[in-house]
Design a protein around this motif. Structure first.
Motif, PDB file in Angstrom:
ATOM      1  N   GLY A   1      30.025  43.112  32.256  1.00  0.00           N
ATOM      2  CA  GLY A   1      30.434  44.506  32.412  1.00  0.00           C
ATOM      3  C   GLY A   1      29.779  45.233  33.562  1.00  0.00           C
ATOM      4  O   GLY A   1      30.045  46.422  33.771  1.00  0.00           O
ATOM      5  N   GLU A   2      28.916  44.544  34.329  1.00  0.00           N
ATOM      6  CA  GLU A   2      28.189  45.205  35.416  1.00  0.00           C
ATOM      7  C   GLU A   2      28.531  44.607  36.787  1.00  0.00           C
ATOM      8  O   GLU A   2      27.719  44.588  37.695  1.00  0.00           O
ATOM      9  CB  GLU A   2      26.687  45.105  35.168  1.00  0.00           C
ATOM     10  CG  GLU A   2      26.192  45.919  33.993  1.00  0.00           C
ATOM     11  CD  GLU A   2      26.188  47.431  34.276  1.00  0.00           C
ATOM     12  OE1 GLU A   2      26.503  47.827  35.413  1.00  0.00           O
ATOM     13  OE2 GLU A   2      25.869  48.199  33.348  1.00  0.00           O
ATOM     14  N   THR A   3      29.778  44.159  36.916  1.00  0.00           N
ATOM     15  CA  THR A   3      30.198  43.551  38.184  1.00  0.00           C
ATOM     16  C   THR A   3      30.024  44.503  39.355  1.00  0.00           C
ATOM     17  O   THR A   3      29.587  44.108  40.448  1.00  0.00           O
ATOM     18  CB  THR A   3      31.669  43.108  38.080  1.00  0.00           C
ATOM     19  OG1 THR A   3      31.786  42.129  37.046  1.00  0.00           O
ATOM     20  CG2 THR A   3      32.153  42.511  39.395  1.00  0.00           C
ATOM     21  N   GLU A   4      30.333  45.781  39.157  1.00  0.00           N
ATOM     22  CA  GLU A   4      30.233  46.732  40.254  1.00  0.00           C
ATOM     23  C   GLU A   4      28.785  46.938  40.683  1.00  0.00           C
ATOM     24  O   GLU A   4      28.504  47.177  41.866  1.00  0.00           O
ATOM     25  CB  GLU A   4      30.856  48.069  39.855  1.00  0.00           C
ATOM     26  CG  GLU A   4      30.860  49.118  40.953  1.00  0.00           C
ATOM     27  CD  GLU A   4      31.554  48.669  42.233  1.00  0.00           C
ATOM     28  OE1 GLU A   4      31.175  49.182  43.308  1.00  0.00           O
ATOM     29  OE2 GLU A   4      32.460  47.803  42.185  1.00  0.00           O
TER      30      GLU A   4
ATOM     31  N   ALA B   1      30.888  33.800  33.330  1.00  0.00           N
ATOM     32  CA  ALA B   1      29.736  34.215  34.130  1.00  0.00           C
ATOM     33  C   ALA B   1      29.983  33.951  35.610  1.00  0.00           C
ATOM     34  O   ALA B   1      29.634  34.771  36.475  1.00  0.00           O
ATOM     35  CB  ALA B   1      28.478  33.488  33.659  1.00  0.00           C
ATOM     36  N   VAL B   2      30.584  32.802  35.916  1.00  0.00           N
ATOM     37  CA  VAL B   2      30.899  32.485  37.310  1.00  0.00           C
ATOM     38  C   VAL B   2      31.936  33.455  37.864  1.00  0.00           C
ATOM     39  O   VAL B   2      31.798  33.988  38.979  1.00  0.00           O
ATOM     40  CB  VAL B   2      31.408  31.035  37.429  1.00  0.00           C
ATOM     41  CG1 VAL B   2      31.897  30.755  38.849  1.00  0.00           C
ATOM     42  CG2 VAL B   2      30.316  30.052  37.036  1.00  0.00           C
TER      43      VAL B   2
ATOM     44  N   ALA C   1      33.877  37.969  41.273  1.00  0.00           N
ATOM     45  CA  ALA C   1      34.477  39.302  41.333  1.00  0.00           C
ATOM     46  C   ALA C   1      33.553  40.276  42.063  1.00  0.00           C
ATOM     47  O   ALA C   1      34.018  41.124  42.846  1.00  0.00           O
ATOM     48  CB  ALA C   1      34.775  39.814  39.925  1.00  0.00           C
ATOM     49  N   ALA C   2      32.256  40.159  41.826  1.00  0.00           N
ATOM     50  CA  ALA C   2      31.303  41.026  42.519  1.00  0.00           C
ATOM     51  C   ALA C   2      31.320  40.755  44.017  1.00  0.00           C
ATOM     52  O   ALA C   2      31.286  41.691  44.837  1.00  0.00           O
ATOM     53  CB  ALA C   2      29.901  40.810  41.951  1.00  0.00           C
ATOM     54  N   ALA C   3      31.365  39.488  44.387  1.00  0.00           N
ATOM     55  CA  ALA C   3      31.400  39.145  45.812  1.00  0.00           C
ATOM     56  C   ALA C   3      32.652  39.713  46.473  1.00  0.00           C
ATOM     57  O   ALA C   3      32.584  40.302  47.571  1.00  0.00           O
ATOM     58  CB  ALA C   3      31.348  37.623  45.979  1.00  0.00           C
ATOM     59  N   ARG C   4      33.787  39.566  45.820  1.00  0.00           N
ATOM     60  CA  ARG C   4      35.032  40.080  46.402  1.00  0.00           C
ATOM     61  C   ARG C   4      34.998  41.604  46.500  1.00  0.00           C
ATOM     62  O   ARG C   4      35.461  42.182  47.488  1.00  0.00           O
ATOM     63  CB  ARG C   4      36.225  39.608  45.580  1.00  0.00           C
ATOM     64  CG  ARG C   4      36.484  38.108  45.681  1.00  0.00           C
ATOM     65  CD  ARG C   4      37.804  37.711  45.018  1.00  0.00           C
ATOM     66  NE  ARG C   4      38.128  36.324  45.268  1.00  0.00           N
ATOM     67  CZ  ARG C   4      37.884  35.323  44.410  1.00  0.00           C
ATOM     68  NH1 ARG C   4      37.313  35.593  43.234  1.00  0.00           N
ATOM     69  NH2 ARG C   4      38.202  34.075  44.709  1.00  0.00           N
TER      70      ARG C   4
END
Length: 299
Positions: free
Chosen positions: A75-78, A110-111, A116-119
């Protein structure tokens, strides 16, 4: 991102980096990797660490070469994306993942959160790779004996061979370099990497037919952590004979003769011929690597 705080670490706060779980098993897989505290950053929400990132480089590098750790709570991708966006270094990301991670229902989410964070931070997928680790228990592959190997003191010979090898290549990093700066840039990036390695220049070798025709080059090397297959390449006009296997077996023997007790190597997953050569030579897949990069106009 209410309440999000991005903070770099230092010697006195470096211990905070290890408070998040490591579901991808990166620490266990790379026990020799060392990070500089000032190249580590954490994201906190309401005082709790929700994401972390570490940048890596050699002991003599003044700037990091890549992001090699990116962890984030569900939930903390951003928050992880913000870690990357606000960092002072804009370098590639090198994810180290368990083999077959897509088939693991606990690891795959998890991967995908990390991807998603990188993108979200502007990165794009460059390539997926196999990471190998050969040990004596794998068996030393027999030399085919078809080629003549030897040192070559003239860097120009290697530069010319690299230009020819990368004129037609399945290596995604070389393709990117050639697209951005031509064949000379692709060749120069390889030479720069070979020189960056602390292993001797005298280890670089050419491979020739018994008649003296150049077949390719192989670079046995050591990086700052392990003995490695630094490079295997066959010039285009000599392809179709399986010579890359000859180069790989010679590189393996050479490193063992220099005292290597294990050897690390990698190839793009889409490079099916080279992956087949590694399998034939007894190199098991130990990890998978997924590289993300910033498009040229974003760096």
């Amino acid at each position: 991102m209410t309440g999000l705080v991005i903070r770099p670490l230092d010697e006195s706060t470096a211990h905070e980096f290890d408070t998040l779980p490591d579901p991808l098993g990166v620490r266990a897989a790379h026990p020799l990797t060392r990070h500089r505290p000032d190249w580590q950053r954490i994201a906190l929400r309401d005082g709790r660490i929700v994401a972390r990132a570490a940048w890596w480089g050699g002991p003599d590098d003044t700037e990091p070469l890549c992001v090699d750790t990116l962890d984030v709570l569900a939930g903390e991708t951003e928050a992880a994306a913000e870690l990357l966006r606000t960092a002072p270094w804009r370098v590639d990301i090198d994810f180290s993942l368990p083999p077959g991670w897509r088939e693991d229902p606990e690891v795959r989410p998890a991967v995908e959160d990390r991807f998603a964070a990188a993108r979200a931070a502007g990165y794009e997928l460059l390539v997926e790779r196999f990471n190998y680790r050969w040990t004596p228990e794998c068996g030393l592959p027999e030399r085919p004996g078809r080629l003549v190997f030897g040192p070559e003191p003239d860097d120009a010979v290697f530069f010319d061979a690299l230009r020819r090898i990368h004129s037609v290549t399945l290596d995604a990093h070389a393709v990117r370099a050639a697209e951005e700066g031509g064949a000379d840039r692709a060749a120069q990036e390889e030479l720069d990497f070979f020189r960056w390695c602390p292993s001797p220049r005298a280890w670089w070798q050419t491979a020739r037919t018994p008649d003296g025709e150049l077949v390719g080059i192989h670079i046995p090397a050591r990086n700052h952590q392990a003995p490695i297959v630094g490079f295997i390449g066959v010039v285009p006009e000599q392809r179709g004979h399986g010579y890359a296997y000859d180069l790989l077996t010679e590189c393996t023997h050479y490193l063992v003769e220099q005292g290597a007790e294990y050897i690390v190597a990698a190839t793009d997953q889409g490079n099916f011929p080279m992956a087949a050569h590694f399998a034939k030579a007894g190199y098991p897949v130990r990890r998978e690597r997924v590289n993300f990069h910033l498009p040229q106009g974003v760096r």
